[in-house]
Design a protein around this motif. Structure first.
Motif, PDB file in Angstrom:
ATOM      1  N   SER A 145      56.559  66.256  91.674  1.00  0.00           N
ATOM      2  CA  SER A 145      56.396  65.929  93.095  1.00  0.00           C
ATOM      3  C   SER A 145      57.694  65.454  93.738  1.00  0.00           C
ATOM      4  CB  SER A 145      55.322  64.849  93.265  1.00  0.00           C
ATOM      5  OG  SER A 145      55.705  63.652  92.604  1.00  0.00           O
ATOM      6  N   GLU A 146      58.707  65.118  92.898  1.00  0.00           N
ATOM      7  CA  GLU A 146      59.972  64.598  93.422  1.00  0.00           C
ATOM      8  C   GLU A 146      61.130  65.568  93.211  1.00  0.00           C
ATOM      9  OE1 GLU A 146      60.762  60.362  92.850  1.00  0.00           O
ATOM     10  OE2 GLU A 146      58.881  60.247  91.731  1.00  0.00           O
ATOM     11  N   LEU A 147      60.816  66.850  93.106  1.00  0.00           N
ATOM     12  CA  LEU A 147      61.849  67.849  92.880  1.00  0.00           C
ATOM     13  C   LEU A 147      62.877  67.900  94.011  1.00  0.00           C
ATOM     14  CD1 LEU A 147      60.132  70.958  91.249  1.00  0.00           C
ATOM     15  CD2 LEU A 147      62.216  69.828  90.485  1.00  0.00           C
ATOM     16  N   GLY A 148      62.474  67.507  95.192  1.00  0.00           N
ATOM     17  CA  GLY A 148      63.385  67.571  96.327  1.00  0.00           C
ATOM     18  C   GLY A 148      64.273  66.353  96.480  1.00  0.00           C
ATOM     19  N   SER A 149      64.151  65.387  95.588  1.00  0.00           N
ATOM     20  CA  SER A 149      64.919  64.154  95.700  1.00  0.00           C
ATOM     21  C   SER A 149      66.338  64.342  95.140  1.00  0.00           C
ATOM     22  CB  SER A 149      64.216  63.010  94.951  1.00  0.00           C
ATOM     23  OG  SER A 149      65.033  61.868  94.921  1.00  0.00           O
ATOM     24  N   VAL A 150      67.314  64.365  96.052  1.00  0.00           N
ATOM     25  CA  VAL A 150      68.701  64.525  95.631  1.00  0.00           C
ATOM     26  C   VAL A 150      69.147  63.330  94.795  1.00  0.00           C
ATOM     27  CG1 VAL A 150      71.092  64.737  96.437  1.00  0.00           C
ATOM     28  CG2 VAL A 150      69.248  65.934  97.634  1.00  0.00           C
ATOM     29  N   GLN A 151      68.727  62.135  95.184  1.00  0.00           N
ATOM     30  CA  GLN A 151      69.111  60.926  94.454  1.00  0.00           C
ATOM     31  C   GLN A 151      68.584  60.951  93.031  1.00  0.00           C
ATOM     32  OE1 GLN A 151      67.430  56.662  94.946  1.00  0.00           O
ATOM     33  NE2 GLN A 151      69.225  56.690  96.287  1.00  0.00           N
ATOM     34  N   LEU A 152      67.362  61.432  92.841  1.00  0.00           N
ATOM     35  CA  LEU A 152      66.791  61.498  91.498  1.00  0.00           C
ATOM     36  C   LEU A 152      67.521  62.545  90.657  1.00  0.00           C
ATOM     37  CD1 LEU A 152      64.667  60.502  89.535  1.00  0.00           C
ATOM     38  CD2 LEU A 152      63.068  62.185  90.472  1.00  0.00           C
ATOM     39  N   VAL A 153      67.871  63.670  91.262  1.00  0.00           N
ATOM     40  CA  VAL A 153      68.624  64.708  90.540  1.00  0.00           C
ATOM     41  C   VAL A 153      69.966  64.145  90.066  1.00  0.00           C
ATOM     42  CG1 VAL A 153      69.818  66.915  90.763  1.00  0.00           C
ATOM     43  CG2 VAL A 153      67.514  66.647  91.696  1.00  0.00           C
ATOM     44  N   GLU A 154      70.646  63.414  90.932  1.00  0.00           N
ATOM     45  CA  GLU A 154      71.930  62.816  90.558  1.00  0.00           C
ATOM     46  C   GLU A 154      71.763  61.799  89.425  1.00  0.00           C
ATOM     47  OE1 GLU A 154      73.427  61.140  94.133  1.00  0.00           O
ATOM     48  OE2 GLU A 154      74.204  63.051  94.915  1.00  0.00           O
ATOM     49  N   ALA A 155      70.686  61.013  89.511  1.00  0.00           N
ATOM     50  CA  ALA A 155      70.445  59.994  88.485  1.00  0.00           C
ATOM     51  C   ALA A 155      70.164  60.650  87.131  1.00  0.00           C
ATOM     52  CB  ALA A 155      69.282  59.101  88.898  1.00  0.00           C
ATOM     53  N   VAL A 156      69.360  61.708  87.111  1.00  0.00           N
ATOM     54  CA  VAL A 156      69.068  62.404  85.854  1.00  0.00           C
ATOM     55  C   VAL A 156      70.333  63.066  85.318  1.00  0.00           C
ATOM     56  CG1 VAL A 156      67.746  64.275  84.792  1.00  0.00           C
ATOM     57  CG2 VAL A 156      66.639  62.749  86.434  1.00  0.00           C
ATOM     58  N   TRP A 157      71.135  63.620  86.199  1.00  0.00           N
ATOM     59  CA  TRP A 157      72.390  64.255  85.800  1.00  0.00           C
ATOM     60  C   TRP A 157      73.305  63.236  85.116  1.00  0.00           C
ATOM     61  CZ3 TRP A 157      77.570  63.810  87.704  1.00  0.00           C
ATOM     62  CH2 TRP A 157      78.431  64.832  87.287  1.00  0.00           C
ATOM     63  N   LEU A 158      73.429  62.060  85.697  1.00  0.00           N
ATOM     64  CA  LEU A 158      74.240  60.998  85.092  1.00  0.00           C
ATOM     65  C   LEU A 158      73.599  60.441  83.831  1.00  0.00           C
ATOM     66  CD1 LEU A 158      75.408  58.884  88.169  1.00  0.00           C
ATOM     67  CD2 LEU A 158      76.876  60.126  86.576  1.00  0.00           C
ATOM     68  N   ASN A 159      72.281  60.533  83.745  1.00  0.00           N
ATOM     69  CA  ASN A 159      71.580  59.929  82.616  1.00  0.00           C
ATOM     70  C   ASN A 159      71.928  60.581  81.284  1.00  0.00           C
ATOM     71  OD1 ASN A 159      69.589  57.778  82.106  1.00  0.00           O
ATOM     72  ND2 ASN A 159      68.376  59.431  81.205  1.00  0.00           N
ATOM     73  N   GLY A 160      72.524  61.763  81.328  1.00  0.00           N
ATOM     74  CA  GLY A 160      72.998  62.369  80.085  1.00  0.00           C
ATOM     75  C   GLY A 160      74.010  61.471  79.395  1.00  0.00           C
ATOM     76  N   VAL A 161      74.910  60.872  80.181  1.00  0.00           N
ATOM     77  CA  VAL A 161      75.901  59.943  79.626  1.00  0.00           C
ATOM     78  C   VAL A 161      75.211  58.683  79.107  1.00  0.00           C
ATOM     79  CG1 VAL A 161      77.996  58.619  80.107  1.00  0.00           C
ATOM     80  CG2 VAL A 161      77.617  60.817  81.247  1.00  0.00           C
ATOM     81  N   ALA A 162      74.244  58.183  79.881  1.00  0.00           N
ATOM     82  CA  ALA A 162      73.520  56.978  79.467  1.00  0.00           C
ATOM     83  C   ALA A 162      72.761  57.211  78.166  1.00  0.00           C
ATOM     84  CB  ALA A 162      72.557  56.547  80.571  1.00  0.00           C
ATOM     85  N   LEU A 163      72.204  58.401  78.029  1.00  0.00           N
ATOM     86  CA  LEU A 163      71.448  58.714  76.815  1.00  0.00           C
ATOM     87  C   LEU A 163      72.370  58.712  75.595  1.00  0.00           C
ATOM     88  CD1 LEU A 163      68.664  59.557  75.680  1.00  0.00           C
ATOM     89  CD2 LEU A 163      69.386  61.936  75.986  1.00  0.00           C
ATOM     90  N   LEU A 164      73.533  59.347  75.723  1.00  0.00           N
ATOM     91  CA  LEU A 164      74.468  59.360  74.599  1.00  0.00           C
ATOM     92  C   LEU A 164      74.979  57.954  74.311  1.00  0.00           C
ATOM     93  CD1 LEU A 164      76.043  60.903  72.473  1.00  0.00           C
ATOM     94  CD2 LEU A 164      77.808  61.365  74.194  1.00  0.00           C
ATOM     95  N   ALA A 165      75.213  57.167  75.353  1.00  0.00           N
ATOM     96  CA  ALA A 165      75.656  55.776  75.161  1.00  0.00           C
ATOM     97  C   ALA A 165      74.614  54.981  74.381  1.00  0.00           C
ATOM     98  CB  ALA A 165      75.921  55.117  76.507  1.00  0.00           C
ATOM     99  N   SER A 166      73.338  55.225  74.665  1.00  0.00           N
ATOM    100  CA  SER A 166      72.282  54.519  73.930  1.00  0.00           C
ATOM    101  C   SER A 166      72.240  54.971  72.474  1.00  0.00           C
ATOM    102  CB  SER A 166      70.924  54.747  74.607  1.00  0.00           C
ATOM    103  OG  SER A 166      70.509  56.096  74.487  1.00  0.00           O
ATOM    104  N   GLY A 167      72.540  56.246  72.214  1.00  0.00           N
ATOM    105  CA  GLY A 167      72.599  56.725  70.833  1.00  0.00           C
ATOM    106  C   GLY A 167      73.740  56.094  70.062  1.00  0.00           C
ATOM    107  N   ILE A 168      74.889  55.950  70.722  1.00  0.00           N
ATOM    108  CA  ILE A 168      76.034  55.301  70.076  1.00  0.00           C
ATOM    109  C   ILE A 168      75.708  53.840  69.779  1.00  0.00           C
ATOM    110  CG2 ILE A 168      78.411  54.508  70.471  1.00  0.00           C
ATOM    111  CD1 ILE A 168      78.860  57.138  72.026  1.00  0.00           C
ATOM    112  N   PHE A 169      75.084  53.176  70.750  1.00  0.00           N
ATOM    113  CA  PHE A 169      74.704  51.774  70.523  1.00  0.00           C
ATOM    114  C   PHE A 169      73.727  51.656  69.351  1.00  0.00           C
ATOM    115  CE2 PHE A 169      71.575  48.422  71.040  1.00  0.00           C
ATOM    116  CZ  PHE A 169      72.387  47.298  71.076  1.00  0.00           C
ATOM    117  N   LEU A 170      72.718  52.518  69.317  1.00  0.00           N
ATOM    118  CA  LEU A 170      71.741  52.484  68.228  1.00  0.00           C
ATOM    119  C   LEU A 170      72.426  52.664  66.883  1.00  0.00           C
ATOM    120  CD1 LEU A 170      68.837  52.534  67.096  1.00  0.00           C
ATOM    121  CD2 LEU A 170      68.813  54.998  67.570  1.00  0.00           C
ATOM    122  N   HIS A 171      73.369  53.600  66.821  1.00  0.00           N
ATOM    123  CA  HIS A 171      74.026  53.886  65.548  1.00  0.00           C
ATOM    124  C   HIS A 171      74.899  52.724  65.091  1.00  0.00           C
ATOM    125  CE1 HIS A 171      77.250  55.575  62.965  1.00  0.00           C
ATOM    126  NE2 HIS A 171      76.202  56.117  62.376  1.00  0.00           N
TER     127      HIS A 171
END
Length: 224
Positions: free
Chosen positions: A47-73
């Protein structure tokens, strides 16, 4: 990974190999976020496919996801290297937790300021900053003998993700409909991103190459 560290004599090599497998899995998910943030939204929040802000946040979240993996390790490695049932405040894992608690007010303030200023993307940026700082402290606690984790694993993983962000990987069209249809039609793209992440990570990280070589030998041994 924690259990294998407790029983392994060469803890650094075990941490490198296990870390390569762990970070590769994070890289695959991060690669999809980097190249197709709309796909995640189509599956989870259509329902939020048109949200530019959400698209940008998910796009940046790739870095956050890898950062969380590094922290976990690095956090798991720190606890596995100590080899204690009960940690006291003098032990390195406890010192890391004390820093987490002490830094919590600053983290909350940073998250508030960045989220208020930049919205959802600001929250992701604050998460990356806080995760990298706490992971860096844990790496410092491990000492110079574990600096190969940074040089041979973490930096190559970050470089791999950076190349994925920057590379013009040609993706095929997919349907943004029901969840099942959206997932099924994205499979060819997922295969390409899985292969791209594997190739880049193996090229940049010696532990990733060694882990891949071990896997291939076991697969050949199992099929013979």
């Amino acid at each position: 990974m924690y259990g294998s560290l407790l029983t392994e004599s060469d803890k650094l090599r075990r941490a490198l190999l296990d870390g390569a497998a762990l970070l590769y899995l994070y890289l695959v998910a991060a690669a999809v976020m980097a190249k197709s943030p709309e796909w995640y939204i189509a599956v989870l929040r259509p329902s939020e496919l048109g949200s530019v802000q959400l698209v940008e946040a998910v796009w940046l979240n790739g870095v956050a996801l890898l950062a969380s993996g590094i922290f976990l390790h690095v956090d798991t490695t720190l606890r596995g290297v100590e080899e204690k049932v009960i940690f006291t405040l003098r032990d390195k894992p406890a010192k890391a937790l004390v820093l987490d608690i002490a830094a919590a007010p600053a983290t909350i303030t940073l998250t508030y300021i960045l989220t208020k200023t930049y919205g959802a993307s600001g929250m992701v940026i604050a998460f990356v900053i806080s995760n990298m700082l706490t992971a860096s402290y844990r790496l410092k606690l491990l000492g110079w003998s574990y600096i190969p984790l940074l040089a041979r694993l973490y930096l190559p993983a970050l470089a791999t993700l950076g190349l994925i962000y920057a590379s013009p990987i040609p993706l095929l069209p997919y349907v943004k409909g029901g969840a099942v249809e959206t997932i099924v039609t994205y499979v060819p793209n997922a295969v390409m991103l899985v292969a791209a992440a594997l190739g880049l990570f193996a090229a940049l990280s010696p532990p990733a190459r060694e882990a891949l070589s071990i896997l291939l030998r076991r697969l050949r041994g199992g099929s013979s």
